[in-house]
Design a protein around this motif. Structure first.
Motif, short mmCIF file in Angstrom:
data_model
loop_
_atom_site.label_atom_id
_atom_site.label_comp_id
_atom_site.label_asym_id
_atom_site.label_seq_id
_atom_site.Cartn_x
_atom_site.Cartn_y
_atom_site.Cartn_z
N GLY A 58 0.82 -1.22 0.00
CA GLY A 58 0.00 0.00 0.00
C GLY A 58 0.85 1.26 0.00
N LEU A 59 1.94 1.24 0.77
CA LEU A 59 2.85 2.39 0.77
C LEU A 59 3.50 2.58 -0.60
CD1 LEU A 59 4.63 1.91 4.23
CD2 LEU A 59 2.94 3.66 3.63
N SER A 61 2.18 1.64 -3.49
CA SER A 61 1.14 2.17 -4.37
C SER A 61 0.94 3.66 -4.16
CB SER A 61 -0.18 1.43 -4.12
OG SER A 61 -0.09 0.06 -4.45
N TRP A 62 1.01 4.08 -2.90
CA TRP A 62 0.87 5.50 -2.56
C TRP A 62 1.96 6.33 -3.23
CZ3 TRP A 62 3.19 7.89 2.35
CH2 TRP A 62 2.77 9.21 2.49
N GLN A 63 3.21 5.87 -3.10
CA GLN A 63 4.31 6.59 -3.70
C GLN A 63 4.23 6.57 -5.23
OE1 GLN A 63 6.73 8.50 -2.20
NE2 GLN A 63 5.40 8.18 -0.43
N LEU A 66 1.61 9.09 -6.24
CA LEU A 66 2.08 10.48 -6.09
C LEU A 66 3.05 10.88 -7.19
CD1 LEU A 66 2.66 10.69 -2.22
CD2 LEU A 66 0.82 11.77 -3.53
N TRP A 135 -6.17 10.76 -4.14
CA TRP A 135 -6.55 9.36 -4.30
C TRP A 135 -5.44 8.36 -3.94
CZ3 TRP A 135 -3.67 6.47 -7.65
CH2 TRP A 135 -2.98 7.14 -8.67
N PRO A 136 -4.14 8.69 -4.11
CA PRO A 136 -3.12 7.69 -3.70
C PRO A 136 -3.17 7.35 -2.21
CG PRO A 136 -2.14 9.33 -5.16
CD PRO A 136 -3.49 9.85 -4.78
N ALA A 137 -3.71 8.26 -1.38
CA ALA A 137 -3.73 8.02 0.06
C ALA A 137 -4.67 6.89 0.46
CB ALA A 137 -4.14 9.30 0.79
N THR A 138 -5.58 6.50 -0.44
CA THR A 138 -6.48 5.41 -0.09
C THR A 138 -5.73 4.10 0.11
OG1 THR A 138 -6.89 4.97 -2.45
CG2 THR A 138 -8.43 6.44 -1.32
N PHE A 139 -4.61 3.91 -0.58
CA PHE A 139 -3.87 2.64 -0.47
C PHE A 139 -3.28 2.43 0.92
CE2 PHE A 139 -3.55 3.73 -5.09
CZ PHE A 139 -4.35 2.70 -5.56
N PRO A 140 -2.49 3.36 1.45
CA PRO A 140 -1.98 3.14 2.82
C PRO A 140 -3.08 3.23 3.87
CG PRO A 140 -1.34 5.32 2.06
CD PRO A 140 -1.92 4.61 0.87
#
Length: 368
Positions: A58-59, A61-63, A66, A135-140
């Motif tokens: 998840g982290l 995916s977030w990066q 971004l 939207w990337p924050a949904t993963f972590p």
């Protein structure tokens, strides 16, 4: 939402669909081998470990989100699919083992119901998180919740005495017995057919409602959402019916499900008023999803407990294959024939095959 992701990454619908489906593809690839591995592992360690790997994915995916890296997002989502199936198999096996035989199907079905409940929660909370943090924050965000739940599971698992546990590590003979069991393959077939029916309705309903019934595309999405939402009731109902009404017999639920799907597949093509279509959708959602939790308990009853994880992996992979293949076939039928009637005919054929799979499954020896 998906349009926002498409705009930010400058990708089309096909590439966006890959982001959505890639975890399920990963789970399908590794599901059976992971089931074999998990049969030799202690869930007190594997569940929090899998949750940790999922949080790391998840982290990533977030990066990737971004930085606008489409490849990074796809790879991180693929990685996340592996611990996802590990949590699914280990969690199902743990819930089943924690309850006595009189309520085991009900408990397992309630656990499996977490899938549509989680999907619904994600649909509601995802836009809120995306608006606030991107939207990337949904993963972590979601994987951190799973990490916390994995730690809680390990803590609770040490204090709960399981009713049914493996007496010894699995041997090669145990795996051979599993693969040679007709009941296991019949349940795998029922899983493939059940999830095929589920995804045919779930994937093509909005366009059918908009094109054939005359509902606007926005309204058709809301009406179509009724179909999976009914699963929150019907999936645990299938386990409860098996335990409380049918005396722990599993096949009657399968017969009821596929017979209902067959009748509704015939009827749905002739419904033209919105009210009747809504009723038909609700009933179809109820009957089709009725055994989708029960199957994961049913298959374990054909094998020794020390290979239960492998059995769950087989049924899971069979179901995911059905959910991938059936919508593609349905779409091809619509493209060739130009009519949605062929899709309903396909659904009727799948339901008929499901009745044969239910007949072939039989009840395990020692069960009512």
């Amino acid at each position: 939402s998906l349009p926002v992701v498409m705009a930010d990454l400058s990708i089309g619908e096909s590439a966006a669909a890959t982001i959505i489906t890639i975890p399920q593809i990963a789970a399908t690839v590794v599901g059976i081998p992971l089931g074999v591995v998990l049969d030799r592992a202690d869930s007190r360690r594997t569940v929090p470990a899998a949750a940790g790997v999922l949080f790391a994915a998840g982290l990533w995916s977030w990066q990737a989100g971004l930085s606008g890296s489409y490849l990074g997002l796809v790879l991180s989502r693929f990685l996340g699919g592996m611990p996802m199936i590990a949590l699914w198999i280990a969690g199902t096996n743990a819930i089943s083992s924690a309850f006595g035989p009189e309520w085991r199907a009900t408990a397992t079905s309630l656990f499996i119901t977490g899938y549509p409940v989680g999907y619904a929660l994600g649909q509601v909370t995802g836009p809120v998180i995306g608006d606030a943090f991107g939207w990337p924050a949904t993963f972590p965000a979601y994987t951190f919740v799973l990490l916390c739940l994995g730690v809680v599971f390990a803590f609770v698992r040490r204090r709960v005495a399981f009713v049914d546990v493996a007496s010894q590590p699995p041997r090669l003979a145990d795996f051979r017995a599993l693969l040679g069991n007709r009941g296991v393959w019949a349940i795998c077939a029922a899983s493939f057919l059940g999830y095929s029916l589920y995804m045919i309705f779930n994937s093509w309903l909005p366009s059918y409602l908009a094109g054939e019934i005359g509902i606007s595309l926005a309204e058709s999405g809301l009406v179509a959402a009724l179909f999976p939402a009914v699963g929150i009731v019907s999936r645990p109902a299938g386990g409860w019916l098996s335990d409380a009404v049918f005396g722990r017999r599993r096949r009657p639920v399968l017969y009821l499900s596929f017979a209902g799907a067959l009748v509704l597949g015939v009827a749905m093509g002739s419904l033209r008023t919105v009210a009747l279509v809504v009723v038909g959708l609700a009933l179809a959602g109820f009957f089709i999803q009725l055994p989708l939790g029960l199957l994961y308990q049913f298959v374990q009853e054909f094998v020794d407990q020390n290979v239960a994880g492998t059995a769950i992996g087989l049924v899971s992979v069979a179901g995911w294959l059905g959910s991938f293949v059936a919508p593609v076939v349905a779409g091809r039928l619509i493209a060739v024939s130009g009519a949605y009637a062929t899709t309903f005919a396909f659904a009727v054929a799948l339901a008929g095959a499901g009745l044969l799979a239910a007949w072939a499954s039989d009840e395990p020896i020692g069960h009512p």
